[in-house]
Scaffold this motif. Sequence first.
Motif, mmCIF file in Angstrom:
data_model
loop_
_atom_site.group_PDB
_atom_site.id
_atom_site.type_symbol
_atom_site.label_atom_id
_atom_site.label_comp_id
_atom_site.label_asym_id
_atom_site.label_seq_id
_atom_site.Cartn_x
_atom_site.Cartn_y
_atom_site.Cartn_z
ATOM 1 N N GLU A 4 129.968 -21.726 28.431
ATOM 2 C CA GLU A 4 131.308 -22.229 28.125
ATOM 3 C C GLU A 4 131.952 -22.834 29.365
ATOM 4 O O GLU A 4 131.900 -22.266 30.460
ATOM 5 C CB GLU A 4 132.196 -21.104 27.597
ATOM 6 C CG GLU A 4 131.847 -20.636 26.195
ATOM 7 C CD GLU A 4 132.198 -21.638 25.104
ATOM 8 O OE1 GLU A 4 132.970 -22.582 25.391
ATOM 9 O OE2 GLU A 4 131.691 -21.485 23.982
ATOM 10 N N SER B 183 132.216 -25.349 19.283
ATOM 11 C CA SER B 183 131.844 -24.039 19.829
ATOM 12 C C SER B 183 132.732 -22.993 19.183
ATOM 13 O O SER B 183 133.809 -23.303 18.653
ATOM 14 C CB SER B 183 132.002 -23.971 21.356
ATOM 15 O OG SER B 183 133.355 -23.826 21.726
ATOM 16 N N ASP B 184 132.297 -21.730 19.249
ATOM 17 C CA ASP B 184 133.139 -20.646 18.746
ATOM 18 C C ASP B 184 134.453 -20.600 19.514
ATOM 19 O O ASP B 184 135.506 -20.317 18.949
ATOM 20 C CB ASP B 184 132.408 -19.308 18.877
ATOM 21 C CG ASP B 184 131.180 -19.235 17.980
ATOM 22 O OD1 ASP B 184 131.123 -19.989 16.980
ATOM 23 O OD2 ASP B 184 130.270 -18.431 18.283
ATOM 24 N N TYR B 185 134.379 -20.886 20.799
ATOM 25 C CA TYR B 185 135.583 -20.912 21.632
ATOM 26 C C TYR B 185 136.592 -21.927 21.106
ATOM 27 O O TYR B 185 137.804 -21.754 21.265
ATOM 28 C CB TYR B 185 135.198 -21.266 23.077
ATOM 29 C CG TYR B 185 136.349 -21.822 23.889
ATOM 30 C CD1 TYR B 185 137.255 -20.981 24.534
ATOM 31 C CD2 TYR B 185 136.550 -23.204 23.997
ATOM 32 C CE1 TYR B 185 138.317 -21.491 25.258
ATOM 33 C CE2 TYR B 185 137.619 -23.720 24.716
ATOM 34 C CZ TYR B 185 138.502 -22.859 25.343
ATOM 35 O OH TYR B 185 139.553 -23.372 26.050
#
Length: 392
Positions: free
Chosen positions: A142, A362-364
């Motif tokens: 990330e 992304s999950d973020y």
Amino acid sequence: MSVDEFVKKYAVDRHHTNSLKWDALDERFGNPDLTAMWVADMEFQEPQAVTDALIKRVQHGIYGYSLTPDSYFEAYAAWQKKRHNIDLKKEWLTFDNGVVGSLYTIVNTFTKPDDAVLVLTPVYYPFHNAVNDNGRKLIKSELVRTDNHFEIDYDDVERKIVENDVKLFIQCSPHNPVGRIWTADELDRIMDICQRHGVLIVSDEIHQDIEIGERKFVSALSIADGRYQDDLIIVTAPSKTFNMAGLLNSHVIIPNQKIQDQFLAGKKRFNEVDLSVLGQVAAEAAYRYGEEWLDGLLEVIRYNYDQVRVTLNREVPQIKVAELEGTYLLWLDLRDVMPADQIKDFIQNKVGIAVDYGEWFSDYGLGCVRLNLATDPKFVKAAVDRIVADLK
């Protein structure tokens, strides 16, 4: 050319033209009346020289198997040298029908099933697909956000390369969706890590011409006087610069002859295609005569960026607007103004726009959206005004 002049001359209504961006809104978002600010293409016509070149070729009336003329390389190399100070050699250049297809071929050619491939997230979601669809192991590092600026976590990158025996690193430069243009020092540092651990580097530089701020694009080819060229594959295309994704013409630049031979052999196994005749005609004309058009486009994107940044910073400063150095894709973080599970309803039903949602990258990214600024400023103003009005 001023913003108003450019928009007046080149902006078009793309409804009912089989446009994915506009005519698939009902299918993709459940509402055909949204304003399309999602997929990365534009509402602007090509430079007139491109249309003229295509008409001339079409009037010939034959679309058979063709060769790439030397004039194409001359135009492309001159563009790369003038815009980015890249010294391109003809023997490095091969062609494909699109960057995403090239990524699939590269993953299949240079890794085996279950091998690890590293990406920096949030990142263009076809990177994920090229790894996952082919049974490889996707490793994510990330990016680190400080205020509205993103940086690479080099310690995390190196640790994950070692722990997972990463074989391939796919980077996005400029980075989609967070808008960074990586500096020479940043590229040097991450490519040094890859080189020390035997990781092949793939640099997607498709947005290289879209420079929005003061920072200039630097190609991975040019870093450290070419130190990494033997471990490097560049994928790029005229499609983002000149809005010609549908013409299926892209570049794969590989200085190392052994790696190039492996790539071409991989194409024969996984994705053997002939070149796009009309795509190359259009691209050559764009590289020869499209510079004034591009400069006008960049002014429109900068104007749209300023509309969003200035208005939101003043009216709703809780929305974090990423610094846009490159690409025409703006990353907005809405997590400080509403719960992530309310964002889709807010964006589509209240603001009335179609965007790329952050969790696609992304999950973020859950709670963020990506906004396409390569469009008529009236769409951008209306969207920002509705965001502000509803939140206030």
